[in-house]
Write a protein that holds these residues in place. Structure first.
Motif, PDB file in Angstrom:
ATOM      1  N   PHE A   5      31.748  34.044 -10.909  1.00 29.76           N
ATOM      2  CA  PHE A   5      32.434  34.481 -11.699  1.00 29.76           C
ATOM      3  C   PHE A   5      32.055  32.926 -12.884  1.00 29.76           C
ATOM      4  CE2 PHE A   5      35.647  36.138  -9.371  1.00 29.76           C
ATOM      5  CZ  PHE A   5      35.616  37.227  -9.032  1.00 29.76           C
ATOM      6  N   ALA A   6      31.205  33.662 -14.064  1.00 29.17           N
ATOM      7  CA  ALA A   6      31.610  32.832 -15.191  1.00 29.17           C
ATOM      8  C   ALA A   6      32.894  32.948 -15.577  1.00 29.17           C
ATOM      9  CB  ALA A   6      30.410  32.754 -16.414  1.00 29.17           C
ATOM     10  N   ILE A   7      33.968  32.293 -16.241  1.00 33.87           N
ATOM     11  CA  ILE A   7      35.174  32.061 -17.063  1.00 33.87           C
ATOM     12  C   ILE A   7      34.207  31.550 -18.655  1.00 33.87           C
ATOM     13  CG2 ILE A   7      36.739  31.750 -17.690  1.00 33.87           C
ATOM     14  CD1 ILE A   7      36.986  32.348 -14.918  1.00 33.87           C
ATOM     15  N   ALA A   8      34.146  32.862 -19.568  1.00 27.59           N
ATOM     16  CA  ALA A   8      33.619  32.452 -20.706  1.00 27.59           C
ATOM     17  C   ALA A   8      34.378  33.139 -21.925  1.00 27.59           C
ATOM     18  CB  ALA A   8      32.211  32.754 -20.895  1.00 27.59           C
ATOM     19  N   ASN A   9      34.076  32.356 -22.963  1.00 31.64           N
ATOM     20  CA  ASN A   9      34.996  32.683 -24.458  1.00 31.64           C
ATOM     21  C   ASN A   9      34.492  31.222 -25.419  1.00 31.64           C
ATOM     22  OD1 ASN A   9      35.857  33.360 -27.012  1.00 31.64           O
ATOM     23  ND2 ASN A   9      37.738  34.422 -25.805  1.00 31.64           N
ATOM     24  N   ILE A 124      32.549  29.526 -12.745  1.00 30.08           N
ATOM     25  CA  ILE A 124      31.551  28.579 -13.880  1.00 30.08           C
ATOM     26  C   ILE A 124      32.762  28.463 -14.817  1.00 30.08           C
ATOM     27  CG2 ILE A 124      29.818  27.774 -14.794  1.00 30.08           C
ATOM     28  CD1 ILE A 124      28.179  29.595 -13.585  1.00 30.08           C
ATOM     29  N   ASP A 125      33.186  27.081 -15.290  1.00 29.64           N
ATOM     30  CA  ASP A 125      33.878  26.307 -16.169  1.00 29.64           C
ATOM     31  C   ASP A 125      32.856  26.105 -17.687  1.00 29.64           C
ATOM     32  OD1 ASP A 125      35.975  26.593 -18.140  1.00 29.64           O
ATOM     33  OD2 ASP A 125      35.866  24.690 -17.640  1.00 29.64           O
ATOM     34  N   CYS A 126      32.924  27.488 -18.340  1.00 30.81           N
ATOM     35  CA  CYS A 126      31.859  27.806 -19.835  1.00 30.81           C
ATOM     36  C   CYS A 126      31.857  26.484 -20.974  1.00 30.81           C
ATOM     37  CB  CYS A 126      31.290  29.079 -20.445  1.00 30.81           C
ATOM     38  SG  CYS A 126      31.007  30.574 -18.865  1.00 30.81           S
ATOM     39  N   SER A 127      31.494  26.407 -21.293  1.00 30.61           N
ATOM     40  CA  SER A 127      31.222  25.049 -22.593  1.00 30.61           C
ATOM     41  C   SER A 127      32.046  26.403 -24.019  1.00 30.61           C
ATOM     42  CB  SER A 127      30.629  24.238 -23.206  1.00 30.61           C
ATOM     43  OG  SER A 127      29.828  24.975 -23.566  1.00 30.61           O
ATOM     44  N   LEU A 133      24.038  26.388 -21.913  1.00 30.02           N
ATOM     45  CA  LEU A 133      24.685  25.817 -20.877  1.00 30.02           C
ATOM     46  C   LEU A 133      25.295  27.056 -20.771  1.00 30.02           C
ATOM     47  CD1 LEU A 133      26.171  22.578 -22.010  1.00 30.02           C
ATOM     48  CD2 LEU A 133      24.177  22.730 -20.769  1.00 30.02           C
ATOM     49  N   THR A 134      25.810  28.129 -21.202  1.00 32.36           N
ATOM     50  CA  THR A 134      26.135  29.302 -21.520  1.00 32.36           C
ATOM     51  C   THR A 134      25.780  30.106 -20.881  1.00 32.36           C
ATOM     52  OG1 THR A 134      28.439  28.831 -22.618  1.00 32.36           O
ATOM     53  CG2 THR A 134      28.182  31.029 -22.547  1.00 32.36           C
ATOM     54  N   VAL A 135      24.266  30.630 -21.277  1.00 31.08           N
ATOM     55  CA  VAL A 135      23.555  31.418 -21.430  1.00 31.08           C
ATOM     56  C   VAL A 135      22.988  31.611 -19.528  1.00 31.08           C
ATOM     57  CG1 VAL A 135      21.148  31.757 -21.257  1.00 31.08           C
ATOM     58  CG2 VAL A 135      22.572  31.929 -23.708  1.00 31.08           C
ATOM     59  N   ASN A 136      22.713  29.832 -19.398  1.00 28.98           N
ATOM     60  CA  ASN A 136      22.807  29.592 -18.114  1.00 28.98           C
ATOM     61  C   ASN A 136      24.067  30.058 -16.597  1.00 28.98           C
ATOM     62  OD1 ASN A 136      20.439  27.605 -16.958  1.00 28.98           O
ATOM     63  ND2 ASN A 136      20.808  27.664 -18.655  1.00 28.98           N
ATOM     64  N   ALA A 137      24.772  30.275 -17.523  1.00 29.73           N
ATOM     65  CA  ALA A 137      26.375  30.377 -16.880  1.00 29.73           C
ATOM     66  C   ALA A 137      26.371  32.444 -16.269  1.00 29.73           C
ATOM     67  CB  ALA A 137      27.804  30.166 -16.964  1.00 29.73           C
TER      68      ALA A 137
END
Length: 260
Positions: A5-9, A124-127, A133-137
């Motif tokens: 899971f990517a945690i993203a916003n 994954i805690d995204c920036s 970095l977020t694209v990698n996640a």
């Protein structure tokens, strides 16, 4: 095989790190083996689990810029079953250093492939940006969890994030799913909070988690003690909410497994 899971916003202050730490800890309490990856240069996930940033020798930065072995980076946290790949301020420079690297969007995916079999879930805690970095996640993830705070301008910027998800699906990771929108910082006494909940549920319907994360002082205090809220105060609404979220995810996964 674990789920990633990517945690993203890209908005800051919506509860990404709080969700990463406490969802990870709740799944670990429910006897799952969890790896947290702190992919944010601010390293709040790392410090929020009690690690002194100055003492971190190897971090996610080394995983992205060098072929470091996972065993040299992964640390055990104070919670049984919960490990972490720590972050470091060096990560700020990773985006520039990776600019001319071949397959730069797949660096995190490559690292995760070495440890997938060791865990039930990788979070994954995204920036708070939509950079490399977020694209990698998102390229490494099976699904994205999007925290949305129950406050003014909650939906602002979500279109941009969803466009990024679509772009990743089209170019880099066709299997990427949206696991769900998680409503955070909910206060039932505030009309605005209730309006945001209605608005998000109306707009995204079944894609919204049933679990609401209430605004809770214990959730805010726990990181300063280097603990997930379930260990800081297991009876608090924050601890109960994240445990419910973990159960909701496990039930959803069990239902999907039955279908398949």
């Amino acid at each position: 095989m674990s789920r990633v899971f990517a945690i993203a916003n890209q908005k800051g202050g919506v509860g990404k790190t709080t969700t990463s730490i406490n969802l990870g800890a709740s799944l670990a309490i429910l006897e799952k083996k969890i790896l947290l990856i702190d992919a944010d240069p601010q390293a709040n996930c790392t410090s929020g689990l009690g690690f002194e940033l100055k003492s971190i020798e190897k971090s996610i930065y080394d995983a992205l810029t060098d072929d470091v072995e996972p065993k040299d980076i992964i640390l055990k946290t104070g919670t049984d079953g919960l490990d972490i790949v720590p972050s470091h301020i060096d990560l700020v420079g990773a985006e520039i250093e990776l600019l001319n690297v071949e397959s730069r969007e797949y660096r995190l995916k490559s690292f995760i492939s070495k440890v997938r079999d060791m865990y039930d879930y990788i979070i994954i805690d995204c920036s708070p940006s939509l950079g490399l970095l977020t694209v990698n996640a998102l390229t490494a993830a099976d699904a994205v969890i999007i925290p949305v705070q129950c406050e003014y301008f909650a939906l602002e910027g979500l279109g941009k994030l969803l466009n990024t998800v679509k772009m990743i699906q089209a170019r880099l990771n066709p299997d990427l799913q949206t696991e769900g929108f998680l409503l955070t910082m909910y206060d039932s006494r505030l009309r605005l909070s209730n309006q945001v909940v209605d608005q998000v549920r109306q707009h995204f319907q079944d894609m919204v988690f049933k679990t609401l994360i209430l605004r809770n002082i214990r959730l805010s205090e726990a990181p300063s003690y280097g603990k997930p809220v379930i260990e800081y105060d297991a009876t608090s609404s924050g601890a109960v909410n994240y445990l419910n979220l973990a159960k909701e995810i496990l039930e959803k996964d069990a239902a999907l497994a039955k279908k398949n």
